[in-house]
Design an enzyme around this catalytic site. Structure first.
Site, PDB file in Angstrom:
ATOM      1  N   SER A 129       0.770  -1.455   0.052  1.00 35.33           N
ATOM      2  CA  SER A 129      -0.352   0.241   0.126  1.00 35.33           C
ATOM      3  C   SER A 129       1.116   1.347   0.295  1.00 35.33           C
ATOM      4  CB  SER A 129      -1.041   0.123   1.102  1.00 35.33           C
ATOM      5  OG  SER A 129      -1.373   1.524   1.443  1.00 35.33           O
ATOM      6  N   HIS A 150      -0.845  -1.249  -4.028  1.00 35.26           N
ATOM      7  CA  HIS A 150      -2.642  -1.008  -3.699  1.00 35.26           C
ATOM      8  C   HIS A 150      -2.424   0.328  -3.445  1.00 35.26           C
ATOM      9  CE1 HIS A 150      -6.063  -1.955  -1.089  1.00 35.26           C
ATOM     10  NE2 HIS A 150      -5.904  -1.048  -0.935  1.00 35.26           N
ATOM     11  N   ASP A 195      -4.039   3.618  -2.111  1.00 34.58           N
ATOM     12  CA  ASP A 195      -5.638   3.952  -1.170  1.00 34.58           C
ATOM     13  C   ASP A 195      -6.055   5.161  -1.140  1.00 34.58           C
ATOM     14  OD1 ASP A 195      -6.000   1.489   0.527  1.00 34.58           O
ATOM     15  OD2 ASP A 195      -3.967   1.796   1.418  1.00 34.58           O
ATOM     16  N   MET A 201      -8.782   8.254  -0.133  1.00 35.80           N
ATOM     17  CA  MET A 201      -9.449   8.911   0.955  1.00 35.80           C
ATOM     18  C   MET A 201      -9.996   9.944   0.594  1.00 35.80           C
ATOM     19  SD  MET A 201      -7.288   7.208   4.421  1.00 35.80           S
ATOM     20  CE  MET A 201      -6.272   5.368   3.899  1.00 35.80           C
ATOM     21  N   HIS A 250      -7.783   1.191  -4.077  1.00 28.57           N
ATOM     22  CA  HIS A 250      -9.304   0.973  -3.033  1.00 28.57           C
ATOM     23  C   HIS A 250      -9.292   2.536  -2.357  1.00 28.57           C
ATOM     24  CE1 HIS A 250      -9.555   0.152   2.005  1.00 28.57           C
ATOM     25  NE2 HIS A 250     -10.835   0.078   0.676  1.00 28.57           N
ATOM     26  N   MET A 303     -11.831   4.817  -0.925  1.00 29.62           N
ATOM     27  CA  MET A 303     -12.814   4.940   0.771  1.00 29.62           C
ATOM     28  C   MET A 303     -13.154   5.915   0.616  1.00 29.62           C
ATOM     29  SD  MET A 303      -9.251   3.229   3.187  1.00 29.62           S
ATOM     30  CE  MET A 303      -8.681   3.139   1.555  1.00 29.62           C
ATOM     31  N   MET A 333     -11.389  -5.596   4.774  1.00 28.40           N
ATOM     32  CA  MET A 333     -10.105  -5.049   5.904  1.00 28.40           C
ATOM     33  C   MET A 333     -10.414  -5.532   6.973  1.00 28.40           C
ATOM     34  SD  MET A 333     -10.375  -1.983   3.857  1.00 28.40           S
ATOM     35  CE  MET A 333      -9.115  -1.321   5.549  1.00 28.40           C
ATOM     36  N   ASP A 356      -6.578  -6.423   4.860  1.00 29.10           N
ATOM     37  CA  ASP A 356      -6.027  -5.436   3.952  1.00 29.10           C
ATOM     38  C   ASP A 356      -6.113  -4.643   5.026  1.00 29.10           C
ATOM     39  OD1 ASP A 356      -5.149  -2.356   4.048  1.00 29.10           O
ATOM     40  OD2 ASP A 356      -6.778  -2.151   2.001  1.00 29.10           O
TER      41      ASP A 356
HETATM   42  C1  DX5 Z   1      -6.637   1.792   5.890  1.00 24.97           C
HETATM   43  C2  DX5 Z   1      -5.735   1.482   3.383  1.00 24.97           C
HETATM   44  C3  DX5 Z   1      -4.874   0.114   4.437  1.00 24.97           C
HETATM   45  C4  DX5 Z   1      -3.468   0.695   4.469  1.00 24.97           C
HETATM   46  C5  DX5 Z   1      -3.197  -0.509   5.301  1.00 24.97           C
HETATM   47  O1  DX5 Z   1      -7.504   2.803   5.187  1.00 24.97           O
HETATM   48  O2  DX5 Z   1      -6.737   0.332   3.672  1.00 24.97           O
HETATM   49  O3  DX5 Z   1      -4.261   0.334   2.636  1.00 24.97           O
HETATM   50  O4  DX5 Z   1      -2.590   1.547   3.676  1.00 24.97           O
HETATM   51  O5  DX5 Z   1      -1.417  -0.385   6.090  1.00 24.97           O
HETATM   52  P1  DX5 Z   1      -0.871  -1.151   7.032  1.00 24.97           P
HETATM   53  O6  DX5 Z   1       0.060  -2.324   5.794  1.00 24.97           O
HETATM   54  O7  DX5 Z   1       0.409  -0.149   7.240  1.00 24.97           O
HETATM   55  O8  DX5 Z   1      -1.839  -1.663   7.881  1.00 24.97           O
HETATM   56 ZN    ZN Z   2      -6.506   0.141   1.762  1.00 21.05          ZN
END
Ligand code: DX5
Ligand code: ZN
Length: 220
Positions: free
Chosen positions: A9, A34, A36, A38, A68, A70, A139, A177
């Site tokens: 990620s 990956h 992310d 947000m 991903h 969010m 998750m 994840d």
């Molecule tokens: C959290 C993300 C993850 C995050 C995982 O909301 O979706 O992808 O980056 O990070 P680690 O591996 O540090 O838990």
């Molecule tokens: Zn993620």
């Protein structure tokens, strides 16, 4: 379908050197990137949008980009991400008003699609959509931040979803994840996951290749 996919990620990478970081993890043996996304609305944090995905493509990154989302709502940004070069888009079902429509829209544009399930959300919802999707993202932390502790109760959910997938005679990735590290990855694999997202455990390590190699040893 490849047996085990390691998907670093980039949330935990150095964004000032993003292309270099992506190239480094790919050279170190990662399979997917990956990504992310947000929005400071669906989750209380803000990250990166489709322009950054497009920039990675322009910089020559050819690898599989696993987006991903969010964010809420989903449809417009999903479309922008596909145009920007995403290979797969996962979204949280509660963040869209019409789940079927969102799935169809993503597929129509030639992209793979996944549904992301929060630790507190029941997996029952998957029953209605499993035949239409390419990936289930479970998750194992509450979405929003990297570096959180793996929620151990999610292991039972992984087993449950593994049996649901096996029962439907279709290739569907089972991605987990959050909080994946050297201590947790083996139990995640044993429970039935085949895509492993790791942010802080990879980007926080001194040697990405060693970390990924040790991950593979744990899950083989
Ligand atoms: C959290 C993300 C993850 C995050 C995982 O909301 O979706 O992808 O980056 O990070 P680690 O591996 O540090 O838990
Ligand atoms: Zn993620």
């Amino acid at each position: 379908m490849k047996e085990s996919i390691i998907a670093p990620s980039i949330l935990s990478s150095n964004f000032g050197r993003l292309t270099e970081e992506v190239n480094s993890v790919i050279d170190a043996g990662a399979d997917w990137i990956h990504f992310d996304v947000m929005d400071n609305h669906y989750v209380p944090n803000l990250t990166i949008g489709p322009m950054v995905c497009e920039s990675l493509r322009k910089d020559g990154i050819k690898d599989f980009i696993d987006v991903h989302l969010m964010i809420e709502p989903v449809d417009k940004l999903a479309e922008s991400f596909i145009k920007a070069g995403a290979d797969l888009i996962s979204f949280h079902p509660e963040a869209t008003s019409n789940i079927n429509k969102t799935i169809e829209k993503i597929k129509e544009m030639g992209c793979k699609v996944g549904l992301a399930i929060n630790p507190e959300t029941s997996t029952d919802i998957l029953k209605d959509y499993l035949m239409d999707i390419d990936l289930v993202l479970l998750m194992s932390v509450n979405p929003g931040f990297g570096g959180q502790k793996f929620i151990i109760e999610v292991l039972e959910k992984i087993k449950l979803v593994r049996s649901m997938i096996d029962a439907c005679d279709k290739e569907i990735y089972l991605e987990v994840d959050g909080g994946i590290n050297m201590d947790t990855i083996q139990s995640v694999a044993n429970a039935g996951a085949n895509v492993f997202v790791a942010g802080s455990a990879i980007f926080g390590s001194d040697n990405y290749a060693n970390t990924i190699k040790h991950f593979r040893e744990k899950i083989s």
